[in-house]
Scaffold this active site. Structure first.
Site, PDB file in Angstrom:
ATOM      1  N   HIS A 110     -10.519   4.727  -1.497  1.00  0.00           N
ATOM      2  CA  HIS A 110     -10.580   3.873  -0.301  1.00  0.00           C
ATOM      3  C   HIS A 110     -11.565   2.705  -0.463  1.00  0.00           C
ATOM      4  CE1 HIS A 110      -9.479   7.858   1.818  1.00  0.00           C
ATOM      5  NE2 HIS A 110      -8.389   7.115   1.811  1.00  0.00           N
ATOM      6  N   GLU A 158      -7.093  -3.137   4.418  1.00  0.00           N
ATOM      7  CA  GLU A 158      -6.948  -3.000   2.962  1.00  0.00           C
ATOM      8  C   GLU A 158      -5.978  -4.064   2.433  1.00  0.00           C
ATOM      9  OE1 GLU A 158      -6.119   1.252   3.995  1.00  0.00           O
ATOM     10  OE2 GLU A 158      -6.978   1.653   2.026  1.00  0.00           O
ATOM     11  N   ASN A 201       0.868  -1.173   0.000  1.00  0.00           N
ATOM     12  CA  ASN A 201       0.000   0.000   0.000  1.00  0.00           C
ATOM     13  C   ASN A 201       0.910   1.231   0.000  1.00  0.00           C
ATOM     14  OD1 ASN A 201      -1.702   2.110   0.758  1.00  0.00           O
ATOM     15  ND2 ASN A 201      -2.787   0.939   2.324  1.00  0.00           N
ATOM     16  N   ARG A 215      -1.834  -1.764  -4.020  1.00  0.00           N
ATOM     17  CA  ARG A 215      -2.933  -0.811  -3.984  1.00  0.00           C
ATOM     18  C   ARG A 215      -2.656   0.275  -5.027  1.00  0.00           C
ATOM     19  NH1 ARG A 215      -3.853   4.142   0.137  1.00  0.00           N
ATOM     20  NH2 ARG A 215      -5.959   4.685  -0.484  1.00  0.00           N
ATOM     21  N   VAL A 223      -7.997   7.718  12.276  1.00  0.00           N
ATOM     22  CA  VAL A 223      -8.776   8.533  13.204  1.00  0.00           C
ATOM     23  C   VAL A 223     -10.024   7.762  13.661  1.00  0.00           C
ATOM     24  CG1 VAL A 223     -10.057  10.700  13.501  1.00  0.00           C
ATOM     25  CG2 VAL A 223      -7.968  10.663  12.105  1.00  0.00           C
ATOM     26  N   GLY A 224     -10.731   7.146  12.727  1.00  0.00           N
ATOM     27  CA  GLY A 224     -11.979   6.436  13.050  1.00  0.00           C
ATOM     28  C   GLY A 224     -11.774   5.295  14.032  1.00  0.00           C
ATOM     29  N   GLU A 225     -10.639   4.599  13.898  1.00  0.00           N
ATOM     30  CA  GLU A 225     -10.391   3.468  14.799  1.00  0.00           C
ATOM     31  C   GLU A 225      -9.873   3.914  16.157  1.00  0.00           C
ATOM     32  OE1 GLU A 225      -7.715   0.678  12.802  1.00  0.00           O
ATOM     33  OE2 GLU A 225      -8.912   0.902  10.979  1.00  0.00           O
ATOM     34  N   ASN A 226      -9.127   5.044  16.171  1.00  0.00           N
ATOM     35  CA  ASN A 226      -8.380   5.387  17.389  1.00  0.00           C
ATOM     36  C   ASN A 226      -8.870   6.595  18.163  1.00  0.00           C
ATOM     37  OD1 ASN A 226      -6.249   3.350  17.133  1.00  0.00           O
ATOM     38  ND2 ASN A 226      -5.733   4.463  15.264  1.00  0.00           N
ATOM     39  N   ARG A 232      -4.050  13.607  16.697  1.00  0.00           N
ATOM     40  CA  ARG A 232      -3.581  13.532  18.091  1.00  0.00           C
ATOM     41  C   ARG A 232      -3.025  14.879  18.545  1.00  0.00           C
ATOM     42  NH1 ARG A 232      -0.493   8.066  16.545  1.00  0.00           N
ATOM     43  NH2 ARG A 232      -0.343   9.344  14.675  1.00  0.00           N
ATOM     44  N   ARG A 276      -5.847  18.135   3.396  1.00  0.00           N
ATOM     45  CA  ARG A 276      -6.689  18.477   2.237  1.00  0.00           C
ATOM     46  C   ARG A 276      -7.957  19.209   2.684  1.00  0.00           C
ATOM     47  NH1 ARG A 276      -6.601  12.332  -0.001  1.00  0.00           N
ATOM     48  NH2 ARG A 276      -4.625  11.949   1.066  1.00  0.00           N
TER      49      ARG A 276
END
Ligand code: ADP
Ligand code: UVW
Ligand code: MG
Length: 397
Positions: free
Chosen positions: A178, A383, A8, A89, A332-335, A285, A239
């Site tokens: 994604h 992925e 990836n 990827r 971000v979504g997981e952590n 973070r 972005r």
């Protein structure tokens, strides 16, 4: 038993995992960060060991050389011929690649030609592929496209309201990204719902450094927040996400450092988002730490980031006319429990009811209460596993 490598390659990084297939057993995995900058960092994890080294790695070709040398030096493989498949990827497949594809010289050239659709990613993807073709010429090489999953979007969703010729002659449309991640977590969510995926409506929020949100119905993408390129949609690490294009000529006319549209796009890709608004960092973070220390710009960056995610979830609840589940995934979504909490607290009107006592760092699984009208899941994405599976499927043909 065969060894398959899933690669990836990002604009400045390369993540990889080596699997024993078809068992899907992870033999080793690693990450090369800061490619092209001083003090690149390579990390390799295998068994219960971890090795980290700081080196100067100038480009993706050198990164591939170092990765392969490491595999031998650490005795993860004895001979390169043990690696019989390499999956790559590739972010943009345009209208050419609608599914994973065996790689040959022509495919590499097409991936390079598609670079305008993913300027930060496709050049790096192609460089990684070329280096592997040279060093592992006998392995089955497969390109797995981020855009492939989104080829099910209906035309009303993927077309832009531009004069028709820009679609028919220039292929200007929404492609998304994604896709392997959105597909993987939607499949996992359907299992957690205990339903056939064909009977599900799921909103997947892949929020990492880049990020996108997808409306998935019956396991197929119906709409997604990224666009012609991965610059569109939600606000990201560096972005802008969606923005009024009238800003482009205005800035070119009013800022001497921006000469043309390409300069503005580069600024919107690389210097904006969390980094641009906070003036501090693209890393969530660091944004949260600065906000908690009282930094007003970091606080605003956090609020804007959450606001854009909420708006896309709201849109997709409308696109799907309701949803069975919302999934949070990627860096971000997981952590980030604070991001999830801020997003979800604003969605209670939809009947989304969350047990916030569960929402801590490291949580995986169902965050919603049994009463919640829409389930909320935190599901780590994979992925690389999707890529390795596609290599196996290509070999079986
Ligand atoms: N504990 C955490 N809290 C908040 N954000 C985190 C945490 N860990 C990682 N992240 C975020 O995840 C991002 C990386 O996500 P990732 O999905 O790996 O992105 P990409 O694939 O685009 O490089 C980092 O830039 C950082 O902002
Ligand atoms: C397409 C894209 O933005 O990918 P990433 O999040 O890995 O940068
Ligand atoms: Mg990513």
């Amino acid at each position: 038993m065969t060894k398959t490598l899933a690669v990836n390659a990002g604009s400045s990084s390369m993540k990889w995992q080596m699997y024993e297939m078809p068992e899907e057993k992870v033999l080793a995995k690693g990450l090369i960060e800061r490619i092209g900058l001083k003090d690149s960092v390579t990390t390799v994890k295998f068994g219960d060991q971890k090795e980290e080294r700081v080196l100067d790695i100038v480009d993706h070709t050198q990164a591939v050389h170092i990765l392969l040398e490491d595999l031998k030096r650490l005795h993860i493989v004895e001979e390169f011929t043990e690696i019989t498949g390499v999956g790559h990827r590739v972010v943009a497949g345009g209208e050419i690649f609608k599914k994973s594809t065996l790689i040959n010289q022509e495919v590499v050239q097409q991936i390079e030609e598609l670079s305008p659709l993913a300027p930060l990613h496709n050049p790096a993807n192609a460089a990684g592929i070329k280096a592997f073709l040279e060093l592992l010429p006998d392995a089955t090489a497969v390109a797995v496209f981020d855009t492939a999953f989104h080829t099910t979007m209906p035309e009303k969703a993927f077309r832009y309201p531009l004069p028709k010729k820009y679609y028919t002659e220039n292929a200007v449309r929404k492609y998304g990204a994604h896709g392997t991640s959105h597909m993987f977590v939607a499949q996992e969510a359907a299992k957690m719902l205990g339903k056939d995926i064909k009977d599900t409506k799921i909103i997947t929020a892949h929020i990492g450094n880049g990020g996108s949100i997808t409306a998935v119905k019956g396991g197929e993408s119906m709409d997604t927040s990224m666009g012609f390129t991965p610059l569109a949609g939600i606000m990201m690490g560096t972005r802008t996400g969606d923005i009024d294009p009238s800003v482009f000529p205005y800035l070119i006319a009013n800022d001497d450092s921006l000469k043309d549209a390409q300069d503005v796009v580069d600024m919107m890709n690389k210097e904006s988002g969390l980094l641009g608004v906070s003036g501090l960092s693209s890393d969530m973070r660091e944004i949260i730490a600065a906000r908690d220390a009282g930094d007003a710009d970091a606080s605003l960056a956090f609020e804007m980031y959450v606001d854009r995610i909420q708006k896309f979830i709201g849109q997709y609840l409308a696109v799907l006319n309701g949803a069975d589940a919302i999934v949070f995934t990627a860096g971000v979504g997981e952590n980030s429990a604070p991001v999830r909490e801020a997003v979800l607290k604003g969605l209670s009107w939809f009947g989304i009811d969350v047990d916030f006592s569960k929402n801590v760092f490291g949580f995986e699984g169902e965050l919603s209460t049994p009463e919640s009208r829409v389930k909320v899941f935190v599901i780590p994405t994979d992925e690389e596993l999707v890529i390795a599976r596609d290599v196996e499927a290509a070999k079986a043909k």
